[in-house]
Design a protein around this motif. Structure first.
Motif, PDB file in Angstrom:
ATOM      1  N   CYS A 210       0.842  -1.192   0.000  1.00 44.71           N
ATOM      2  CA  CYS A 210       0.000   0.000   0.000  1.00 44.71           C
ATOM      3  C   CYS A 210       0.878   1.243   0.000  1.00 44.71           C
ATOM      4  O   CYS A 210       1.807   1.359   0.800  1.00 44.71           O
ATOM      5  N   LEU A 211       0.584   2.171  -0.907  1.00 44.48           N
ATOM      6  CA  LEU A 211       1.277   3.451  -1.000  1.00 44.48           C
ATOM      7  C   LEU A 211       0.327   4.573  -0.605  1.00 44.48           C
ATOM      8  O   LEU A 211      -0.848   4.548  -0.961  1.00 44.48           O
ATOM      9  N   ARG A 212       0.862   5.558   0.103  1.00 48.21           N
ATOM     10  CA  ARG A 212       0.052   6.719   0.505  1.00 48.21           C
ATOM     11  C   ARG A 212       0.779   8.000   0.146  1.00 48.21           C
ATOM     12  O   ARG A 212       2.004   8.079   0.229  1.00 48.21           O
ATOM     13  N   LYS A 213       0.028   9.020  -0.238  1.00 44.67           N
ATOM     14  CA  LYS A 213       0.617  10.312  -0.583  1.00 44.67           C
ATOM     15  C   LYS A 213       0.997  11.060   0.693  1.00 44.67           C
ATOM     16  O   LYS A 213       0.137  11.479   1.462  1.00 44.67           O
ATOM     17  N   THR A 214       2.292  11.222   0.922  1.00 43.14           N
ATOM     18  CA  THR A 214       2.769  11.962   2.078  1.00 43.14           C
ATOM     19  C   THR A 214       4.255  12.244   1.926  1.00 43.14           C
ATOM     20  O   THR A 214       4.973  11.497   1.261  1.00 43.14           O
ATOM     21  N   THR A 215       4.701  13.322   2.541  1.00 40.04           N
ATOM     22  CA  THR A 215       6.132  13.634   2.578  1.00 40.04           C
ATOM     23  C   THR A 215       6.731  13.291   3.932  1.00 40.04           C
ATOM     24  O   THR A 215       7.938  13.384   4.120  1.00 40.04           O
ATOM     25  N   SER A 216       5.886  12.909   4.890  1.00 42.09           N
ATOM     26  CA  SER A 216       6.354  12.587   6.239  1.00 42.09           C
ATOM     27  C   SER A 216       6.772  11.121   6.315  1.00 42.09           C
ATOM     28  O   SER A 216       6.137  10.259   5.715  1.00 42.09           O
ATOM     29  N   PRO A 217       7.850  10.839   7.055  1.00 42.26           N
ATOM     30  CA  PRO A 217       8.263   9.444   7.237  1.00 42.26           C
ATOM     31  C   PRO A 217       7.167   8.640   7.924  1.00 42.26           C
ATOM     32  O   PRO A 217       6.502   9.130   8.840  1.00 42.26           O
ATOM     33  N   LEU A 218       6.965   7.434   7.465  1.00 45.78           N
ATOM     34  CA  LEU A 218       5.908   6.580   8.003  1.00 45.78           C
ATOM     35  C   LEU A 218       6.493   5.251   8.466  1.00 45.78           C
ATOM     36  O   LEU A 218       7.446   4.735   7.884  1.00 45.78           O
ATOM     37  N   SER A 219       5.902   4.689   9.515  1.00 42.08           N
ATOM     38  CA  SER A 219       6.252   3.328   9.907  1.00 42.08           C
ATOM     39  C   SER A 219       5.494   2.371   8.988  1.00 42.08           C
ATOM     40  O   SER A 219       4.370   2.643   8.576  1.00 42.08           O
ATOM     41  N   VAL A 220       6.138   1.268   8.657  1.00 45.86           N
ATOM     42  CA  VAL A 220       5.561   0.315   7.706  1.00 45.86           C
ATOM     43  C   VAL A 220       5.093  -0.923   8.457  1.00 45.86           C
ATOM     44  O   VAL A 220       5.857  -1.547   9.195  1.00 45.86           O
ATOM     45  N   MET A 221       3.833  -1.284   8.272  1.00 46.34           N
ATOM     46  CA  MET A 221       3.281  -2.509   8.837  1.00 46.34           C
ATOM     47  C   MET A 221       3.607  -3.660   7.886  1.00 46.34           C
ATOM     48  O   MET A 221       3.224  -3.613   6.706  1.00 46.34           O
ATOM     49  N   SER A 222       4.302  -4.673   8.368  1.00 44.59           N
ATOM     50  CA  SER A 222       4.729  -5.784   7.517  1.00 44.59           C
ATOM     51  C   SER A 222       4.337  -7.124   8.126  1.00 44.59           C
ATOM     52  O   SER A 222       4.355  -7.288   9.353  1.00 44.59           O
ATOM     53  N   ASN A 223       3.980  -8.053   7.276  1.00 52.12           N
ATOM     54  CA  ASN A 223       3.735  -9.420   7.721  1.00 52.12           C
ATOM     55  C   ASN A 223       3.930 -10.375   6.541  1.00 52.12           C
ATOM     56  O   ASN A 223       4.112  -9.941   5.401  1.00 52.12           O
ATOM     57  N   ASP A 224       3.919 -11.664   6.830  1.00 52.89           N
ATOM     58  CA  ASP A 224       4.098 -12.698   5.816  1.00 52.89           C
ATOM     59  C   ASP A 224       2.827 -13.533   5.695  1.00 52.89           C
ATOM     60  O   ASP A 224       2.069 -13.687   6.667  1.00 52.89           O
ATOM     61  N   LEU A 225       2.615 -14.081   4.522  1.00 53.77           N
ATOM     62  CA  LEU A 225       1.468 -14.936   4.283  1.00 53.77           C
ATOM     63  C   LEU A 225       1.898 -16.101   3.400  1.00 53.77           C
ATOM     64  O   LEU A 225       2.494 -15.886   2.336  1.00 53.77           O
ATOM     65  N   THR A 226       1.600 -17.311   3.821  1.00 57.86           N
ATOM     66  CA  THR A 226       1.861 -18.505   3.027  1.00 57.86           C
ATOM     67  C   THR A 226       0.513 -19.093   2.608  1.00 57.86           C
ATOM     68  O   THR A 226      -0.368 -19.294   3.454  1.00 57.86           O
ATOM     69  N   ILE A 227       0.347 -19.328   1.315  1.00 55.40           N
ATOM     70  CA  ILE A 227      -0.954 -19.747   0.808  1.00 55.40           C
ATOM     71  C   ILE A 227      -1.305 -21.172   1.220  1.00 55.40           C
ATOM     72  O   ILE A 227      -2.413 -21.448   1.670  1.00 55.40           O
ATOM     73  N   ARG A 228      -0.342 -22.092   1.083  1.00 55.17           N
ATOM     74  CA  ARG A 228      -0.602 -23.497   1.424  1.00 55.17           C
ATOM     75  C   ARG A 228       0.420 -23.981   2.460  1.00 55.17           C
ATOM     76  O   ARG A 228       1.574 -23.562   2.445  1.00 55.17           O
ATOM     77  N   ASP A 229      -0.033 -24.892   3.334  1.00 54.77           N
ATOM     78  CA  ASP A 229       0.832 -25.403   4.384  1.00 54.77           C
ATOM     79  C   ASP A 229       1.637 -26.619   3.898  1.00 54.77           C
ATOM     80  O   ASP A 229       1.632 -26.947   2.709  1.00 54.77           O
ATOM     81  N   GLU A 230       2.297 -27.290   4.824  1.00 50.80           N
ATOM     82  CA  GLU A 230       3.152 -28.429   4.485  1.00 50.80           C
ATOM     83  C   GLU A 230       2.385 -29.588   3.868  1.00 50.80           C
ATOM     84  O   GLU A 230       2.944 -30.411   3.136  1.00 50.80           O
ATOM     85  N   ASN A 231       1.085 -29.644   4.128  1.00 51.10           N
ATOM     86  CA  ASN A 231       0.239 -30.706   3.585  1.00 51.10           C
ATOM     87  C   ASN A 231      -0.490 -30.282   2.314  1.00 51.10           C
ATOM     88  O   ASN A 231      -1.425 -30.947   1.873  1.00 51.10           O
ATOM     89  N   ASN A 232      -0.064 -29.153   1.750  1.00 52.90           N
ATOM     90  CA  ASN A 232      -0.659 -28.604   0.528  1.00 52.90           C
ATOM     91  C   ASN A 232      -2.126 -28.222   0.717  1.00 52.90           C
ATOM     92  O   ASN A 232      -2.898 -28.206  -0.240  1.00 52.90           O
ATOM     93  N   GLN A 233      -2.504 -27.904   1.934  1.00 50.51           N
ATOM     94  CA  GLN A 233      -3.837 -27.402   2.234  1.00 50.51           C
ATOM     95  C   GLN A 233      -3.744 -25.891   2.455  1.00 50.51           C
ATOM     96  O   GLN A 233      -2.689 -25.372   2.818  1.00 50.51           O
ATOM     97  N   TYR A 234      -4.854 -25.205   2.250  1.00 55.26           N
ATOM     98  CA  TYR A 234      -4.841 -23.767   2.494  1.00 55.26           C
ATOM     99  C   TYR A 234      -4.426 -23.477   3.932  1.00 55.26           C
ATOM    100  O   TYR A 234      -4.919 -24.100   4.874  1.00 55.26           O
ATOM    101  N   SER A 235      -3.515 -22.529   4.095  1.00 53.95           N
ATOM    102  CA  SER A 235      -3.026 -22.179   5.425  1.00 53.95           C
ATOM    103  C   SER A 235      -4.092 -21.419   6.212  1.00 53.95           C
ATOM    104  O   SER A 235      -5.057 -20.889   5.647  1.00 53.95           O
ATOM    105  N   ALA A 236      -3.894 -21.365   7.520  1.00 52.32           N
ATOM    106  CA  ALA A 236      -4.845 -20.655   8.380  1.00 52.32           C
ATOM    107  C   ALA A 236      -4.928 -19.181   8.022  1.00 52.32           C
ATOM    108  O   ALA A 236      -6.016 -18.584   8.007  1.00 52.32           O
ATOM    109  N   GLU A 237      -3.784 -18.558   7.707  1.00 52.97           N
ATOM    110  CA  GLU A 237      -3.802 -17.121   7.388  1.00 52.97           C
ATOM    111  C   GLU A 237      -4.460 -16.845   6.041  1.00 52.97           C
ATOM    112  O   GLU A 237      -5.127 -15.819   5.866  1.00 52.97           O
ATOM    113  N   TYR A 238      -4.286 -17.770   5.085  1.00 57.42           N
ATOM    114  CA  TYR A 238      -4.963 -17.584   3.794  1.00 57.42           C
ATOM    115  C   TYR A 238      -6.473 -17.749   3.956  1.00 57.42           C
ATOM    116  O   TYR A 238      -7.252 -16.986   3.384  1.00 57.42           O
ATOM    117  N   LYS A 239      -6.895 -18.717   4.750  1.00 58.29           N
ATOM    118  CA  LYS A 239      -8.321 -18.902   5.010  1.00 58.29           C
ATOM    119  C   LYS A 239      -8.915 -17.670   5.677  1.00 58.29           C
ATOM    120  O   LYS A 239     -10.006 -17.222   5.333  1.00 58.29           O
TER     121      LYS A 239
END
Length: 249
Positions: A210-239
């Motif tokens: 996500c990009l926002r119009k601003t000249t002020s420094p911003l903190s960035v919210m970051s996280n990871d998402l894995t679509i499928r788990d080790e068993n090739n099923q949809y992961s909890a976060e994707y669900k």
């Protein structure tokens, strides 16, 4: 992640309609449609809507809001535009979503769209730059940046985005980093990002950001998402992110 999504994907509210139309979907579009922050947006623009997937997902999500936003969906390819229009017409949100068959770079001027009138822009843009062109002009429009480069996309977006507005995109990591760097020259900064990989052992392949119009420094919210788990099923976060758009999950 450009391959078609599983056959059980559709909007729950009109699964019968989905079975009757050829609504092509891909995982990138599903992710962006579910991830983009609607917030208090009154006017939303989907740039390169394809068959209307992201615009309709945003329309479905917005039904929980007090103020239902107006959604414009822009598509340059005629076949994709016609399919998007059909999909919107058959959906419960035909009065909320307007589909335009037009080039994004000239659309604002020709339609006399006011500057800075959109609170949210979303795009799953073409990103192939150096690969061979297809024999199909339609595929080239959908997949390659030859028609509209990232710098042109950002400049046009900057013109349309309101002062408090946001631009949400999904791209491969290399192209996403380029866009984020280019955005700085237009006083647009990264505010949120999700690094996506298909399975736990695969490298990160996409960035939702996500990009926002601003000249002020911003903190960035970051996280990871894995679509499928080790068993090739949809992961909890994707669900958690996408379940509302699947008939079976």
């Amino acid at each position: 992640m450009r391959s078609p999504a599983p056959a059980d994907f559709c909007f729950k509210q009109f699964s019968i309609w989905h079975q009757q139309c050829a609504m092509k979907v891909n995982t990138d579009g599903i992710l962006l449609g579910a991830w983009a922050h609607i917030g208090h947006a009154k006017n939303i623009l989907d740039i390169g809507t394809g068959t209307g997937l992201i615009a309709l997902m945003l329309a479905q999500r917005s039904q929980r809001l007090m103020d239902i936003p107006n959604i414009s969906a822009l598509e340059i390819d005629l076949d994709a535009y016609q399919q998007a229009q059909f999909n919107v017409d058959q959906s419960p949100w035909a009065s909320q979503v307007t589909v335009f068959h037009h080039d994004f770079l000239t659309w604002q001027h020709e339609q006399k769209i006011e500057k800075q009138c959109f609170d949210l822009l979303v795009s799953n843009p073409p990103y192939f730059e150096d690969s061979l062109l297809s024999a199909s002009p339609n595929k080239n429009l959908a997949r390659h940046t030859k028609h509209m480069g990232f710098e042109q996309l950002l400049q046009a977006a900057d013109n349309l985005l309101s002062d408090e507005g946001e631009f949400n995109l999904i791209l491969p990591i290399k192209q996403a980093e380029l866009v984020i760097e280019l955005a700085l020259s237009l006083n647009m900064q990264l505010t949120r990002q999700t690094r996506v990989k298909t399975t736990p052992k695969k490298p990160i392949s996409r960035l939702l950001f996500c990009l926002r119009k601003t000249t002020s420094p911003l903190s960035v919210m970051s996280n990871d998402l894995t679509i499928r788990d080790e068993n090739n099923q949809y992961s909890a976060e994707y669900k958690a992110l996408c379940k509302a758009f699947y008939v079976k999950m």
